[in-house]
Enzyme design. Structure first.
Site, short mmCIF file in Angstrom:
data_model
loop_
_atom_site.label_atom_id
_atom_site.label_comp_id
_atom_site.label_asym_id
_atom_site.label_seq_id
_atom_site.Cartn_x
_atom_site.Cartn_y
_atom_site.Cartn_z
N ARG A 69 34.57 51.37 58.88
CA ARG A 69 34.39 52.79 58.55
C ARG A 69 33.16 53.04 57.67
NH1 ARG A 69 38.87 51.28 55.46
NH2 ARG A 69 38.55 51.39 53.19
N CYS B 298 41.98 38.05 38.09
CA CYS B 298 41.34 38.77 36.99
C CYS B 298 42.11 38.69 35.67
CB CYS B 298 41.12 40.23 37.37
SG CYS B 298 42.53 41.03 38.14
N GLN C 26 48.13 45.62 33.33
CA GLN C 26 46.99 45.57 34.23
C GLN C 26 46.64 46.94 34.81
OE1 GLN C 26 48.55 41.24 35.71
NE2 GLN C 26 47.06 42.22 37.04
N HIS D 224 42.19 44.97 31.89
CA HIS D 224 43.52 44.37 31.79
C HIS D 224 43.74 43.88 30.36
CE1 HIS D 224 43.70 44.78 36.01
NE2 HIS D 224 43.59 43.51 36.39
#
Length: 338
Positions: A40, A129, A156, A242
Site C-alpha cells: 500500500r 525493546c 510499555q 517504556h
C-alpha cells in the site's frame, strides 16, 4: 566518509521512520539508501535531506547491491526475506523476534556483548525493546556482584505495537473526552485512560510471549542461562518510551554508592535520581533521547544484596533504531564488513 549501501525494510513503520531520521541526522547520503514497505506504500516518496526516497517492492534482486539490510516489519516478513538478503551478500540487522533465540544468530547490545558479532553468519538480531535497557543495567552492575535473580514489571508504550496503536490511543482519547463512542481495533481493550497486563500471546507456563522474550533474551545476551528472571509486562496509555520497575538480587551485598558510580560511568546509561527535586526518569523526558535513564535507585529494606531501581528509555531509539545503527557502526569498526 560513508560507503555502505543500506536497505531499510519497513521504512514507513514506527521504528523505520526513526531509523531513517537518525540516518538523516548523520547526513547519510541518499544515494546509498533504498527503502521498502508494504504494497500500500509502493511509490510513496519519503522526504530525506534535500531529496526524497521512493518506496520499492521487494523482489529477488532487491538486495544485490546492499551491504546491510535493516528489517523492522513482522516476524513473517523477516523470516521470508532475511535469507534472500544474506544470499545477496548483505548483513541483515533484524528487529523482529524471528531469529533472536537462534544459536546461529548473535543477539546484540553493543555496549554489552559486541564481541558476539564476530560469530555472525549473516544475520544479527536486535533485542526486544524492553530487554535492551534491562540487560544494559544488569551488564553494568555485574561488575559489582553477580546478579542471581531479577524481578521486573514493565510499563510499555503503545508505539511498541506500532503506528496503528499510536493512532488508536490518540483517537480513543479524543473520542472519550468528547463523550463519543469508540472502537478497539488494535487492542482487546480500551487503551485510552486504561492499562492491561497482557502483551502478546499467552504461553503454556502462564507468562506472555513478551515476558518470555525478556527472560530468554536477557539470559542469552548476558551469557547467563542460570540467571533467574521473572517479568510482568503491562501496556499503558503512553505514546513513546517504556518504563520498568526492577529488583535485582546479587550474590553479595551491594553498596549504594558503588552502584551509583557504576551506572553513572557506563556508556549509554544516564542516572536521574534526585527525588527531593522531583528528578527521575519519565516517558516524556526520555522520548527522543538515546540514553537508558535510571532513577529511584535504592537498597531493599530487608536484604542488603537486593537493589531496586526504575528504568525508562525511548523504545523506538535505543530499544530499536539506535541499537541497529550501533550494531552497524560496530561491525564496521571491527572490520566485519568490507
Amino acid at each position: 566518509m560513508y560507503k555502505h549501501n543500506i536497505s531499510i525494510v519497513g521504512a514507513t513503520g514506527a521504528v523505520g521512520t526513526v531509523f531513517l531520521k537518525m540516518l538523516e541526522d548523520r547526513k547519510y547520503p541518499s544515494s546509498l539508501l533504498r527503502v521498502f514497505a508494504s504494497k500500500r506504500s509502493l511509490g510513496k516518496k519519503l522526504d530525506y535531506l534535500d531529496n526524497h526516497l521512493v518506496i520499492e517492492e521487494i523482489n529477488d534482486d532487491s538486495f544485490l547491491d546492499s551491504d546491510f539490510v535493516f528489517i523492522s516489519a513482522t516476524t513473517d516478513i523477516s523470516e521470508s526475506i532475511a535469507d534472500l538478503a544474506v544470499k545477496s551478500g548483505a548483513v541483515v540487522i533484524d528487529d523482529s523476534s524471528a531469529f533472536r533465540l537462534s544459536d546461529e544468530v548473535p543477539l546484540v547490545i553493543p555496549e554489552i556483548n559486541s564481541k558476539d558479532l564476530m560469530d555472525h553468519k549473516g544475520i544479527v538480531s536486535i533485542p526486544n525493546c524492553s530487554t535492551t535497557p534491562l540487560a544494559m543495567v544488569l551488564g553494568c552492575l555485574t561488575k559489582l556482584s553477580r546478579p542471581i535473580r531479577v524481578i521486573t514489571d514493565t510499563y510499555q508504550s503503545v508505539s511498541g505495537t506500532g503506528s496503528a496503536a499510536v493512532s488508536e490511543l490518540l483517537k480513543q482519547s479524543k473520542q472519550i473526552i468528547s463523550g463519543e463512542k469508540f472502537d478497539n481495533d488494535v487492542y482487546p481493550h480500551q487503551i485510552a485512560f486504561n492499562l492491561f497486563p497482557h502483551i502478546d500471546d499467552l504461553q503454556p507456563n502462564g507468562y506472555t510471549k513478551e515476558e518470555m522474550k525478556m527472560i530468554l533474551e536477557t539470559k542469552k545476551i548476558l551469557h547467563r542461562p542460570d540467571l533467574e528472571i521473572s517479568a510482568t509486562c503491562v501496556r499503558v496509555p503512553v505514546f513513546v518510551s517504556h518504563s520498568q520497575s526492577v529488583h535485582i538480587e546479587f550474590e553479595d551485598d551491594v553498596k549504594l554508592d558503588e552502584a551509583l558510580g557504576s551506572l553513572n560511568n557506563f556508556s549509554g546509561i544516564k542516572v536521574l535520581d534526585d527525588l527531593t527535586n522531583n528528578t527521575y526518569p519519565t516517558p516524556i523526558n526520555s522520548e527522543g533521547k538515546d540514553d537508558v535513564f535510571v532513577g529511584r535507585i535504592r537498597l531493599d529494606n530487608y536484604r542488603s544484596n537486593v537493589l531496586a531501581l526504575w528504568i525508562v528509555n525511548d523504545n523506538l531509539r535505543k530499544g530499536a533504531a539506535l541499537n541497529a545503527l550501533q550494531i552497524f557502526d560496530s561491525m564496521i569498526q571491527m572490520n566485519l564488513v568490507v
